[in-house]
Design a protein around this motif. Structure first.
Motif, PDB file in Angstrom:
ATOM      1  N   HIS A  12      42.763  66.909  56.282  1.00 52.35           N
ATOM      2  CA  HIS A  12      41.782  65.872  56.613  1.00 52.35           C
ATOM      3  C   HIS A  12      41.325  65.162  55.339  1.00 52.35           C
ATOM      4  CE1 HIS A  12      38.649  63.750  58.730  1.00 52.35           C
ATOM      5  NE2 HIS A  12      37.743  64.263  57.915  1.00 52.35           N
ATOM      6  N   ALA A  13      41.068  65.923  54.290  1.00 54.29           N
ATOM      7  CA  ALA A  13      40.656  65.337  53.009  1.00 54.29           C
ATOM      8  C   ALA A  13      41.746  64.411  52.473  1.00 54.29           C
ATOM      9  CB  ALA A  13      40.343  66.439  51.998  1.00 54.29           C
ATOM     10  N   GLN A  14      42.998  64.829  52.563  1.00 60.32           N
ATOM     11  CA  GLN A  14      44.104  63.987  52.107  1.00 60.32           C
ATOM     12  C   GLN A  14      44.156  62.676  52.901  1.00 60.32           C
ATOM     13  OE1 GLN A  14      47.210  67.029  52.579  1.00 60.32           O
ATOM     14  NE2 GLN A  14      47.638  66.796  50.389  1.00 60.32           N
ATOM     15  N   ARG A  15      43.973  62.762  54.220  1.00 57.57           N
ATOM     16  CA  ARG A  15      43.980  61.551  55.054  1.00 57.57           C
ATOM     17  C   ARG A  15      42.840  60.613  54.675  1.00 57.57           C
ATOM     18  NH1 ARG A  15      45.403  65.220  58.995  1.00 57.57           N
ATOM     19  NH2 ARG A  15      43.263  65.385  59.742  1.00 57.57           N
ATOM     20  N   LEU A  16      41.667  61.176  54.418  1.00 60.40           N
ATOM     21  CA  LEU A  16      40.528  60.345  54.017  1.00 60.40           C
ATOM     22  C   LEU A  16      40.852  59.570  52.739  1.00 60.40           C
ATOM     23  CD1 LEU A  16      37.525  62.736  54.712  1.00 60.40           C
ATOM     24  CD2 LEU A  16      38.122  60.662  55.990  1.00 60.40           C
ATOM     25  N   ILE A  17      41.482  60.234  51.793  1.00 61.22           N
ATOM     26  CA  ILE A  17      41.849  59.576  50.533  1.00 61.22           C
ATOM     27  C   ILE A  17      42.884  58.485  50.810  1.00 61.22           C
ATOM     28  CG2 ILE A  17      42.906  59.871  48.259  1.00 61.22           C
ATOM     29  CD1 ILE A  17      41.729  62.796  48.361  1.00 61.22           C
ATOM     30  N   GLU A  18      43.904  58.796  51.582  1.00 56.64           N
ATOM     31  CA  GLU A  18      44.950  57.818  51.909  1.00 56.64           C
ATOM     32  C   GLU A  18      44.368  56.582  52.595  1.00 56.64           C
ATOM     33  OE1 GLU A  18      47.721  60.014  54.305  1.00 56.64           O
ATOM     34  OE2 GLU A  18      48.382  61.236  52.599  1.00 56.64           O
ATOM     35  N   GLN A  19      43.359  56.777  53.425  1.00 52.08           N
ATOM     36  CA  GLN A  19      42.740  55.681  54.165  1.00 52.08           C
ATOM     37  C   GLN A  19      41.696  54.934  53.330  1.00 52.08           C
ATOM     38  OE1 GLN A  19      41.114  57.681  57.583  1.00 52.08           O
ATOM     39  NE2 GLN A  19      43.111  58.227  58.368  1.00 52.08           N
ATOM     40  N   GLY A  20      41.406  55.452  52.153  1.00 59.83           N
ATOM     41  CA  GLY A  20      40.388  54.834  51.312  1.00 59.83           C
ATOM     42  C   GLY A  20      38.972  55.206  51.705  1.00 59.83           C
ATOM     43  N   ASP A  21      38.835  56.242  52.512  1.00 58.42           N
ATOM     44  CA  ASP A  21      37.517  56.706  52.950  1.00 58.42           C
ATOM     45  C   ASP A  21      36.987  57.771  51.994  1.00 58.42           C
ATOM     46  OD1 ASP A  21      37.443  55.057  55.179  1.00 58.42           O
ATOM     47  OD2 ASP A  21      38.462  56.535  56.441  1.00 58.42           O
ATOM     48  N   HIS A 102      44.062  69.118  43.194  1.00 54.06           N
ATOM     49  CA  HIS A 102      45.015  68.147  43.730  1.00 54.06           C
ATOM     50  C   HIS A 102      44.275  66.975  44.370  1.00 54.06           C
ATOM     51  CE1 HIS A 102      47.973  66.658  46.788  1.00 54.06           C
ATOM     52  NE2 HIS A 102      48.610  66.479  45.647  1.00 54.06           N
ATOM     53  N   LEU A 103      43.267  67.272  45.182  1.00 56.60           N
ATOM     54  CA  LEU A 103      42.475  66.205  45.802  1.00 56.60           C
ATOM     55  C   LEU A 103      41.774  65.363  44.742  1.00 56.60           C
ATOM     56  CD1 LEU A 103      40.886  68.208  48.754  1.00 56.60           C
ATOM     57  CD2 LEU A 103      42.756  66.535  48.890  1.00 56.60           C
ATOM     58  N   HIS A 104      41.268  66.014  43.714  1.00 54.52           N
ATOM     59  CA  HIS A 104      40.617  65.339  42.592  1.00 54.52           C
ATOM     60  C   HIS A 104      41.575  64.316  41.987  1.00 54.52           C
ATOM     61  CE1 HIS A 104      38.855  66.019  38.263  1.00 54.52           C
ATOM     62  NE2 HIS A 104      38.749  64.765  38.645  1.00 54.52           N
ATOM     63  N   GLY A 105      42.804  64.736  41.731  1.00 55.52           N
ATOM     64  CA  GLY A 105      43.806  63.838  41.169  1.00 55.52           C
ATOM     65  C   GLY A 105      44.140  62.682  42.112  1.00 55.52           C
ATOM     66  N   LEU A 106      44.224  62.974  43.415  1.00 52.30           N
ATOM     67  CA  LEU A 106      44.499  61.913  44.388  1.00 52.30           C
ATOM     68  C   LEU A 106      43.377  60.879  44.424  1.00 52.30           C
ATOM     69  CD1 LEU A 106      45.911  63.952  47.436  1.00 52.30           C
ATOM     70  CD2 LEU A 106      47.194  62.508  45.835  1.00 52.30           C
ATOM     71  N   ILE A 107      42.150  61.348  44.368  1.00 52.16           N
ATOM     72  CA  ILE A 107      40.991  60.441  44.366  1.00 52.16           C
ATOM     73  C   ILE A 107      41.021  59.562  43.127  1.00 52.16           C
ATOM     74  CG2 ILE A 107      38.483  60.281  44.187  1.00 52.16           C
ATOM     75  CD1 ILE A 107      38.407  62.948  45.763  1.00 52.16           C
ATOM     76  N   ASP A 108      41.198  60.184  41.982  1.00 53.72           N
ATOM     77  CA  ASP A 108      41.193  59.412  40.722  1.00 53.72           C
ATOM     78  C   ASP A 108      42.322  58.384  40.712  1.00 53.72           C
ATOM     79  OD1 ASP A 108      38.934  60.743  39.930  1.00 53.72           O
ATOM     80  OD2 ASP A 108      39.933  61.954  38.398  1.00 53.72           O
ATOM     81  N   GLY A 109      43.500  58.775  41.224  1.00 58.54           N
ATOM     82  CA  GLY A 109      44.614  57.833  41.287  1.00 58.54           C
ATOM     83  C   GLY A 109      44.336  56.687  42.248  1.00 58.54           C
ATOM     84  N   ALA A 110      43.781  57.003  43.415  1.00 56.40           N
ATOM     85  CA  ALA A 110      43.468  55.968  44.389  1.00 56.40           C
ATOM     86  C   ALA A 110      42.354  55.048  43.888  1.00 56.40           C
ATOM     87  CB  ALA A 110      43.074  56.608  45.720  1.00 56.40           C
ATOM     88  N   ALA A 111      41.389  55.622  43.186  1.00 50.86           N
ATOM     89  CA  ALA A 111      40.286  54.816  42.657  1.00 50.86           C
ATOM     90  C   ALA A 111      40.806  53.835  41.604  1.00 50.86           C
ATOM     91  CB  ALA A 111      39.204  55.705  42.066  1.00 50.86           C
ATOM     92  N   LYS A 112      41.743  54.276  40.777  1.00 55.57           N
ATOM     93  CA  LYS A 112      42.326  53.384  39.750  1.00 55.57           C
ATOM     94  C   LYS A 112      43.090  52.253  40.413  1.00 55.57           C
ATOM     95  CE  LYS A 112      42.694  56.727  36.039  1.00 55.57           C
ATOM     96  NZ  LYS A 112      43.587  57.554  35.223  1.00 55.57           N
ATOM     97  N   LYS A 113      43.810  52.546  41.489  1.00 55.99           N
ATOM     98  CA  LYS A 113      44.572  51.508  42.192  1.00 55.99           C
ATOM     99  C   LYS A 113      43.650  50.459  42.789  1.00 55.99           C
ATOM    100  CE  LYS A 113      48.545  54.302  43.484  1.00 55.99           C
ATOM    101  NZ  LYS A 113      49.257  54.943  44.584  1.00 55.99           N
ATOM    102  N   SER A 114      42.492  50.893  43.285  1.00 55.75           N
ATOM    103  CA  SER A 114      41.576  49.943  43.918  1.00 55.75           C
ATOM    104  C   SER A 114      40.873  49.053  42.886  1.00 55.75           C
ATOM    105  CB  SER A 114      40.543  50.679  44.785  1.00 55.75           C
ATOM    106  OG  SER A 114      39.657  51.423  43.970  1.00 55.75           O
ATOM    107  N   ILE A 115      40.824  49.494  41.643  1.00 55.83           N
ATOM    108  CA  ILE A 115      40.212  48.691  40.577  1.00 55.83           C
ATOM    109  C   ILE A 115      41.159  47.605  40.102  1.00 55.83           C
ATOM    110  CG2 ILE A 115      39.347  48.763  38.204  1.00 55.83           C
ATOM    111  CD1 ILE A 115      38.259  51.554  38.819  1.00 55.83           C
ATOM    112  N   VAL A 116      42.441  47.932  40.092  1.00 59.41           N
ATOM    113  CA  VAL A 116      43.447  47.003  39.564  1.00 59.41           C
ATOM    114  C   VAL A 116      43.721  45.870  40.511  1.00 59.41           C
ATOM    115  CG1 VAL A 116      45.850  46.819  38.815  1.00 59.41           C
ATOM    116  CG2 VAL A 116      44.493  48.801  38.178  1.00 59.41           C
TER     117      VAL A 116
END
Length: 116
Positions: A12-21, A102-116
């Protein structure tokens, strides 16, 4: 049996990250964003549990069974994941610590993508 990764909560946490939630909150924001007991009970009644760890020795319908919350029931919070990662390390729950990292890394990666 010791506390272990709650696979449903992890997916569920992975899906939330993938969805940007998620909230890429920093510093001490988790203490402000942690859900109240009332919000937690309402969410559990409606949707089930949203935690990273599970203690199978505890009764299924108790909060004691579920460990390491990571969000406010609408979004995953970076600080919640970091808190889970640190506490899991302190209590020697290696699988939960790795999952949180792992979730921490996914969040940080997704957050960087949303900034760019």
């Amino acid at each position: 049996m010791a506390t272990r990764v709650y696979e449903r909560g992890y997916r569920h946490a992975q899906r939330l990250i993938e969805q940007g939630d998620f909230v890429a909150d920093y510093r001490n924001a988790w203490s402000e964003h942690q859900p109240s007991a009332t919000s937690e009970n309402r969410f559990i009644d409606e949707a089930g549990w949203g935690d990273l760890g599970i203690d199978p020795e505890e009764h299924k319908q108790t909060k004691a069974r579920y460990k390491f919350p990571y969000g406010d029931f609408e979004r995953l919070h970076r600080r919640g994941v970091l808190s889970a990662e640190v506490r899991a390390g302190q209590y020697k729950y290696a699988d939960i610590e790795v999952a949180a990292a792992h979730l921490h890394g996914l969040i940080d990666g997704a957050a960087k993508k949303s900034i760019v």
